[in-house]
Design a protein around this motif. Structure first.
Motif, PDB file in Angstrom:
ATOM      1  N   LYS A 181       0.833  -1.209   0.000  1.00 37.79           N
ATOM      2  CA  LYS A 181       0.000   0.000   0.000  1.00 37.79           C
ATOM      3  C   LYS A 181       0.868   1.260   0.000  1.00 37.79           C
ATOM      4  CE  LYS A 181      -3.973   0.573   0.509  1.00 37.79           C
ATOM      5  NZ  LYS A 181      -4.997   0.774  -0.542  1.00 37.79           N
ATOM      6  N   LEU A 182       1.946   1.222   0.772  1.00 39.27           N
ATOM      7  CA  LEU A 182       2.853   2.378   0.804  1.00 39.27           C
ATOM      8  C   LEU A 182       3.452   2.609  -0.585  1.00 39.27           C
ATOM      9  CD1 LEU A 182       4.679   1.726   4.217  1.00 39.27           C
ATOM     10  CD2 LEU A 182       2.968   3.493   3.757  1.00 39.27           C
ATOM     11  N   ALA A 183       3.774   1.513  -1.279  1.00 37.23           N
ATOM     12  CA  ALA A 183       4.339   1.615  -2.627  1.00 37.23           C
ATOM     13  C   ALA A 183       3.314   2.223  -3.586  1.00 37.23           C
ATOM     14  CB  ALA A 183       4.770   0.236  -3.118  1.00 37.23           C
ATOM     15  N   GLU A 184       2.091   1.725  -3.500  1.00 35.04           N
ATOM     16  CA  GLU A 184       1.038   2.202  -4.394  1.00 35.04           C
ATOM     17  C   GLU A 184       0.777   3.699  -4.171  1.00 35.04           C
ATOM     18  OE1 GLU A 184      -2.583  -0.137  -3.937  1.00 35.04           O
ATOM     19  OE2 GLU A 184      -3.692   1.651  -4.595  1.00 35.04           O
ATOM     20  N   ILE A 185       0.755   4.092  -2.906  1.00 35.60           N
ATOM     21  CA  ILE A 185       0.547   5.515  -2.612  1.00 35.60           C
ATOM     22  C   ILE A 185       1.692   6.352  -3.179  1.00 35.60           C
ATOM     23  CG2 ILE A 185       0.495   7.201  -0.709  1.00 35.60           C
ATOM     24  CD1 ILE A 185      -1.130   5.128   0.890  1.00 35.60           C
ATOM     25  N   SER A 186       2.900   5.825  -3.084  1.00 36.46           N
ATOM     26  CA  SER A 186       4.053   6.595  -3.587  1.00 36.46           C
ATOM     27  C   SER A 186       3.940   6.809  -5.097  1.00 36.46           C
ATOM     28  CB  SER A 186       5.373   5.903  -3.230  1.00 36.46           C
ATOM     29  OG  SER A 186       5.662   4.854  -4.134  1.00 36.46           O
ATOM     30  N   ARG A 187       3.351   5.857  -5.788  1.00 34.40           N
ATOM     31  CA  ARG A 187       3.164   6.007  -7.241  1.00 34.40           C
ATOM     32  C   ARG A 187       2.020   6.966  -7.555  1.00 34.40           C
ATOM     33  NH1 ARG A 187       4.349   0.476  -7.877  1.00 34.40           N
ATOM     34  NH2 ARG A 187       2.186  -0.018  -7.376  1.00 34.40           N
ATOM     35  N   ARG A 188       0.924   6.808  -6.829  1.00 33.00           N
ATOM     36  CA  ARG A 188      -0.273   7.582  -7.178  1.00 33.00           C
ATOM     37  C   ARG A 188      -0.236   9.020  -6.678  1.00 33.00           C
ATOM     38  NH1 ARG A 188      -5.237   4.277  -5.415  1.00 33.00           N
ATOM     39  NH2 ARG A 188      -6.199   6.307  -5.683  1.00 33.00           N
ATOM     40  N   TYR A 189       0.410   9.237  -5.555  1.00 30.45           N
ATOM     41  CA  TYR A 189       0.342  10.571  -4.947  1.00 30.45           C
ATOM     42  C   TYR A 189       1.706  11.234  -4.821  1.00 30.45           C
ATOM     43  CZ  TYR A 189      -4.330   9.054  -3.460  1.00 30.45           C
ATOM     44  OH  TYR A 189      -5.616   8.600  -3.423  1.00 30.45           O
ATOM     45  N   ASP A 190       2.756  10.517  -5.165  1.00 29.87           N
ATOM     46  CA  ASP A 190       4.088  11.043  -4.923  1.00 29.87           C
ATOM     47  C   ASP A 190       4.980  10.678  -6.113  1.00 29.87           C
ATOM     48  OD1 ASP A 190       5.202  12.151  -2.036  1.00 29.87           O
ATOM     49  OD2 ASP A 190       6.809  11.316  -3.241  1.00 29.87           O
ATOM     50  N   LYS A 191       6.287  10.635  -5.895  1.00 27.25           N
ATOM     51  CA  LYS A 191       7.184  10.415  -7.025  1.00 27.25           C
ATOM     52  C   LYS A 191       7.764   9.006  -7.071  1.00 27.25           C
ATOM     53  CE  LYS A 191       8.398  15.207  -7.746  1.00 27.25           C
ATOM     54  NZ  LYS A 191       9.493  16.179  -7.977  1.00 27.25           N
ATOM     55  N   GLY A 192       7.061   8.051  -6.487  1.00 29.16           N
ATOM     56  CA  GLY A 192       7.494   6.667  -6.645  1.00 29.16           C
ATOM     57  C   GLY A 192       8.611   6.234  -5.718  1.00 29.16           C
ATOM     58  N   TYR A 193       8.792   6.962  -4.611  1.00 31.39           N
ATOM     59  CA  TYR A 193       9.730   6.476  -3.608  1.00 31.39           C
ATOM     60  C   TYR A 193       9.340   6.999  -2.230  1.00 31.39           C
ATOM     61  CZ  TYR A 193      12.119  11.011  -3.439  1.00 31.39           C
ATOM     62  OH  TYR A 193      12.405  12.333  -3.254  1.00 31.39           O
ATOM     63  N   GLN A 253       8.285   8.414   5.144  1.00 29.68           N
ATOM     64  CA  GLN A 253       7.959   9.774   4.717  1.00 29.68           C
ATOM     65  C   GLN A 253       7.780   9.862   3.200  1.00 29.68           C
ATOM     66  OE1 GLN A 253      10.377  11.857   8.402  1.00 29.68           O
ATOM     67  NE2 GLN A 253      11.151  12.227   6.351  1.00 29.68           N
ATOM     68  N   TYR A 254       6.768  10.648   2.835  1.00 31.77           N
ATOM     69  CA  TYR A 254       6.563  11.003   1.428  1.00 31.77           C
ATOM     70  C   TYR A 254       7.007  12.443   1.248  1.00 31.77           C
ATOM     71  CZ  TYR A 254       3.710   6.815   0.987  1.00 31.77           C
ATOM     72  OH  TYR A 254       3.280   5.513   0.955  1.00 31.77           O
ATOM     73  N   ASN A 255       7.818  12.679   0.242  1.00 32.57           N
ATOM     74  CA  ASN A 255       8.395  14.008   0.075  1.00 32.57           C
ATOM     75  C   ASN A 255       7.627  14.939  -0.851  1.00 32.57           C
ATOM     76  OD1 ASN A 255      10.707  14.149   1.777  1.00 32.57           O
ATOM     77  ND2 ASN A 255      11.666  12.614   0.478  1.00 32.57           N
ATOM     78  N   TRP A 256       6.669  14.398  -1.604  1.00 34.99           N
ATOM     79  CA  TRP A 256       6.033  15.254  -2.604  1.00 34.99           C
ATOM     80  C   TRP A 256       4.515  15.134  -2.664  1.00 34.99           C
ATOM     81  CZ3 TRP A 256       9.758  18.288  -4.683  1.00 34.99           C
ATOM     82  CH2 TRP A 256      11.072  17.791  -4.664  1.00 34.99           C
ATOM     83  N   PRO A 257       3.816  14.944  -1.571  1.00 32.75           N
ATOM     84  CA  PRO A 257       2.357  14.872  -1.712  1.00 32.75           C
ATOM     85  C   PRO A 257       1.763  16.272  -1.863  1.00 32.75           C
ATOM     86  CG  PRO A 257       2.938  14.741   0.585  1.00 32.75           C
ATOM     87  CD  PRO A 257       4.236  14.865  -0.165  1.00 32.75           C
ATOM     88  N   LYS A 258       0.552  16.341  -2.390  1.00 33.59           N
ATOM     89  CA  LYS A 258      -0.146  17.626  -2.456  1.00 33.59           C
ATOM     90  C   LYS A 258      -1.041  17.751  -1.221  1.00 33.59           C
ATOM     91  CE  LYS A 258      -0.216  18.742  -7.299  1.00 33.59           C
ATOM     92  NZ  LYS A 258       0.525  17.555  -7.814  1.00 33.59           N
ATOM     93  N   LEU A 259      -1.021  18.926  -0.629  1.00 29.31           N
ATOM     94  CA  LEU A 259      -1.774  19.133   0.603  1.00 29.31           C
ATOM     95  C   LEU A 259      -3.244  18.741   0.450  1.00 29.31           C
ATOM     96  CD1 LEU A 259      -1.339  21.990   3.069  1.00 29.31           C
ATOM     97  CD2 LEU A 259      -3.629  21.578   2.229  1.00 29.31           C
ATOM     98  N   GLU A 260      -3.841  19.117  -0.678  1.00 33.88           N
ATOM     99  CA  GLU A 260      -5.276  18.856  -0.857  1.00 33.88           C
ATOM    100  C   GLU A 260      -5.569  17.362  -0.950  1.00 33.88           C
ATOM    101  OE1 GLU A 260      -3.839  20.741  -4.113  1.00 33.88           O
ATOM    102  OE2 GLU A 260      -3.117  21.536  -2.208  1.00 33.88           O
ATOM    103  N   ARG A 261      -4.567  16.582  -1.292  1.00 36.28           N
ATOM    104  CA  ARG A 261      -4.811  15.150  -1.483  1.00 36.28           C
ATOM    105  C   ARG A 261      -4.455  14.326  -0.250  1.00 36.28           C
ATOM    106  NH1 ARG A 261      -3.713  12.651  -7.123  1.00 36.28           N
ATOM    107  NH2 ARG A 261      -5.580  11.535  -6.427  1.00 36.28           N
ATOM    108  N   VAL A 262      -3.902  14.983   0.769  1.00 38.66           N
ATOM    109  CA  VAL A 262      -3.505  14.239   1.968  1.00 38.66           C
ATOM    110  C   VAL A 262      -4.689  13.499   2.615  1.00 38.66           C
ATOM    111  CG1 VAL A 262      -2.585  14.487   4.322  1.00 38.66           C
ATOM    112  CG2 VAL A 262      -1.389  15.527   2.383  1.00 38.66           C
ATOM    113  N   PRO A 263      -5.876  14.118   2.693  1.00 43.47           N
ATOM    114  CA  PRO A 263      -6.999  13.336   3.263  1.00 43.47           C
ATOM    115  C   PRO A 263      -7.256  12.038   2.486  1.00 43.47           C
ATOM    116  CG  PRO A 263      -7.556  15.663   3.200  1.00 43.47           C
ATOM    117  CD  PRO A 263      -6.261  15.530   2.456  1.00 43.47           C
ATOM    118  N   ASP A 264      -7.096  12.095   1.152  1.00 36.03           N
ATOM    119  CA  ASP A 264      -7.290  10.868   0.361  1.00 36.03           C
ATOM    120  C   ASP A 264      -6.200   9.840   0.675  1.00 36.03           C
ATOM    121  OD1 ASP A 264      -9.480  12.004  -0.862  1.00 36.03           O
ATOM    122  OD2 ASP A 264      -8.300  12.809  -2.537  1.00 36.03           O
TER     123      ASP A 264
END
Lengths: 552, 164
Positions: A70-82, A92-103
């Motif tokens: 799940k952590l991997a999938e989130i990194s692909r969908r909401y971040d930069k794949g790591y 830690q995810y380094n590049w999420p968008k604030l508006e998408r954090v609830p998702d």
């Protein structure tokens, strides 16, 4: 490992809804930046140099293969794949968008994960020995107590606005692998002469701007009193800890200002009101939580695998890896494997989505589907049959997990530093990489032996530089990045804080500085001495003389 | 008319708040005065024709109030900043240790997102910042339907009353 029940699921689901509402009110302008700040921090959300950073909790470092996917999938969908694994055993995810954090939080909740209290001035993720439950030198498995503390501290209504962050670590083995002496509260689980379980309680340790080793305030706290005693400590801290200066707000400053005796007296006075109250643990509750950490279905195996011995003899590369990355297990025929996240040119503690998925596969195939995150920022497969080590190693090689460097100079603890973090004074990742490149000769590295190199990009000390045998601290000198070197720290039973070698260095000479330090060690060591032993015997001066003679 | 939230309903605030009180000052019928000024003039409880409440700041020790607790209609605890969490401990001590049964009011920087924790620590009245909508804030009391740990509102932790 711990499985959520209906209560846990409700609490986490309600948290997602709460944070969705808070985020929406912030975006609508109904919450000011200042009002939203502690709310988002207590959900692990920072606003960083380039983007927000989201820290997800991995309670005491235990994570399942399903959760890792799940952590991997989130990194692909909401971040930069790591992702980045932290020294608090979190991710830690380094590049999420604030508006998408609830998702993201909603996604995490589907696999029993959250970001609760991963930052902010509250009780943080309790950390422990990454070998808990499987270590040969373990006295008591600390994980049930970690989970008990997790539940007690989650949304504790009294302690959400402490003077500063608050970190608890528990160790249950002879060797302290949880750095308990440098935590706000450090707990050693012990058994007394009557066979009763309890804790030796230390308070006031910590790193950061004013590093300190914790002081014992209770030599044996019977286990049923764990939560009432913690509550007493936290209440004393909440009421009397300094709030006028954030750099003097940690509990260690209060303990030092009052003196350990007076602090203990205050805690005891408070505890008299709480002791034996409803928060006192029951046998049933300890048993209920402990059942989640019962041993997996081990099979009967010979203590020494003949197949393993054969491969060790035939393959020197495998032997190197085995020597460094495999640890003895309490069950005959099993072994503990550390997957190194410290390959050269990979940011220490980083893992790509593909690596996460590979680690999940390996865990399912070889280790009952569980993974641990170590505070040294590596991954651990805790229950591997010795017979499987060779094939596991070959698989690990393919995914860049098999660097045979656990406990060595290149197994660097390192914060994200100035490349990502808004607090940093200097970059830390390029230093780690330059040193890893310099020490790329495996035989040389193995000959140097156990050596903790810890790097922090600022004095907040996320990279634990004070307790590295060699510690490096990024400092800012008139807008330029410099690096201060410390020697002689340790995070183990013999915990100590490093001493500053002298004036700081420019980035490009850092590999030379480390080389000089190693040269002094190699010149002075006796055959049985590790770096820290030699340092303690000869002191800092020979290192100083050599480093400043050759790097000026 | 200023309002407060009391027992999760928005009602008129009948109290007048005093930042200081000196002996001889004329007080409104229902008054809340500073704890130190009250402790210097405890006879107010008998002399004042209306009701007297006191307010504490976050550095005050609530224990000093124990001789007067049953006569105080209101105890207010000030949050100079919403990030100053001392008031939560003060409230639990007032309720759980000193056994105070009257109105316990959170004043100062009191916000929607702190209401759930404040309620758990024994506050039953809340004076929000003037610009905040108290009706909208009421939702904050219901952020969570279950809690792990014991506090003033649920003196038993979850593990002592869980169903399975």
């Amino acid at each position: 490992m711990y499985k959520y029940d209906a209560y846990d699921k409700t609490i986490v689901a309600e948290r997602v809804a709460q944070f969705r509402d808070q985020t929406q009110r912030y975006l609508e302008g109904k919450l000011t930046d200042a009002e939203f700040l502690p709310l988002r921090l207590q959900n692990g959300l920072y606003v960083q140099r380039f983007a927000p950073m989201l820290r997800v909790a991995i309670p005491y470092g235990m994570v399942s293969a399903t959760q890792i996917r799940k952590l991997a999938e989130i990194s692909r969908r909401y971040d930069k794949g790591y992702v980045h694994f932290s020294t608090r055993q979190n991710v830690q995810y380094n590049w999420p968008k604030l508006e998408r954090v609830p998702d993201i939080l909603a996604e995490l909740a589907t696999d029993e994960m959250h970001a609760i209290q991963t930052s902010g001035n509250c009780i943080r993720n309790t950390t422990t020995d990454q070998f808990a439950g499987v270590a040969a030198d373990e006295l008591v498995d600390p994980r049930p107590y970690c989970e008990i503390i997790r539940q007690w501290s989650t949304f504790h209504p009294e302690f959400a606005y402490l003077p500063r962050k608050f970190k608890i670590a528990i160790n249950g083995a002879k060797q302290d692998r949880a750095a308990v002496q440098v935590h706000d509260i450090g707990l050693h689980v012990e058994q007394n002469s009557h066979g009763e379980l309890g804790f030796r309680v230390l308070v006031g340790g910590g790193l950061g701007r004013t590093p300190m080793i914790g002081t014992e305030i209770c030599s044996f706290l019977p286990e049923q009193h764990l939560l009432t005693y913690l509550e007493a400590i936290l209440r004393v801290y909440n009421r009397y800890g300094r709030r006028d200066n954030k750099y003097k707000a940690r509990i260690k400053i209060l303990v030092k200002a009052l003196g350990a005796e007076a602090f203990r007296a205050k805690v005891d006075a408070e505890w008299q009101h709480l002791k034996d109250g409803p928060q006192t643990l029951t046998e049933a509750e300890i048993k209920r939580i402990s059942q989640h950490f019962s041993s997996p279905d081990y099979i009967d195996l010979p203590a020494k695998s003949a197949l393993l011995q054969q491969h060790l003899q035939q393959d020197p590369n495998f032997r190197h890896w085995y020597q460094r990355n495999v640890t003895g297990h309490k069950v005959p025929g099993y072994a503990i494997v550390t997957l190194s996240l410290k390959a050269t040119a990979q940011a220490p503690g980083d893992a790509t989505d593909k690596q996460l998925e590979a680690a999940a596969d390996l865990a399912e195939q070889y280790s009952f589907g569980e993974i641990r995150v170590s505070h040294q920022q590596n991954l651990v497969l805790a229950d591997v049959q010795q017979d499987h080590l060779y094939t596991l190693w070959q698989e690990a090689l393919k995914f860049g997990f098999a660097t045979p460097n656990i406990g060595l100079l290149t197994d660097v603890i390192c914060c994200p530093g100035g490349d990502f973090c808004a607090l940093a004074n200097a970059k830390s990742l390029p230093i780690a990489e330059a040193i890893q490149r310099r020490f790329d000769d495996l035989d040389y590295l193995h000959d140097i032996g156990n050596l903790d190199l810890n790097i922090s990009g600022c004095m907040n000390a996320c990279g634990h530089h004070h307790v590295g045998h060699i510690g490096i601290l990024g400092v800012d000198k008139k807008g330029e990045e410099f690096y201060q070197v410390q020697l002689g720290g340790s995070a183990y039973n013999d915990a100590s804080l490093g001493k500053i070698l002298g004036p700081s260095f420019a980035r490009d000479v850092m590999p030379d500085v480390i080389t000089s330090i190693i040269d002094v060690y190699l010149k002075h060591r006796t055959p049985e001495e590790l770096f820290i032993d030699t340092y303690r015997r000869i002191g800092i001066q020979p290192f100083k003389d050599r480093v400043y003679a050759s790097n000026n | 008319m200023p309002v407060i939230i009391k027992n999760q309903t928005v009602i008129s605030d009948t109290y007048t708040f005093y930042a200081t009180y000196t002996e001889g000052d004329v007080l409104a019928k229902h008054s809340i005065i500073p704890v130190d000024d009250f402790l210097a003039n405890p006879s107010l409880l008998e002399q004042h024709p209306g009701t007297i409440g006191v307010w504490l700041d976050s550095h005050h020790e609530p224990e000093a109030l124990s001789p007067y607790l049953h006569q105080l209609a209101v105890i207010a605890v000030n949050f100079p900043s919403f990030t100053d969490g001392r008031g939560y401990s003060i409230a639990r001590i007032i309720r759980e240790r000193l056994g105070y049964q009257g109105e316990l009011r959170a004043i100062g920087e009191v916000l929607h997102d702190q209401l759930f924790y404040l309620k758990r620590c024994g506050f039953d009245a809340f004076k929000l910042q003037a610009e905040k909508d108290p009706e909208e804030a009421l939702r904050g009391f219901n952020d969570f339907s279950v809690s792990y740990q014991a506090a003033t509102d649920h003196p038993q932790p979850l593990f002592r009353h869980r169903l399975h």
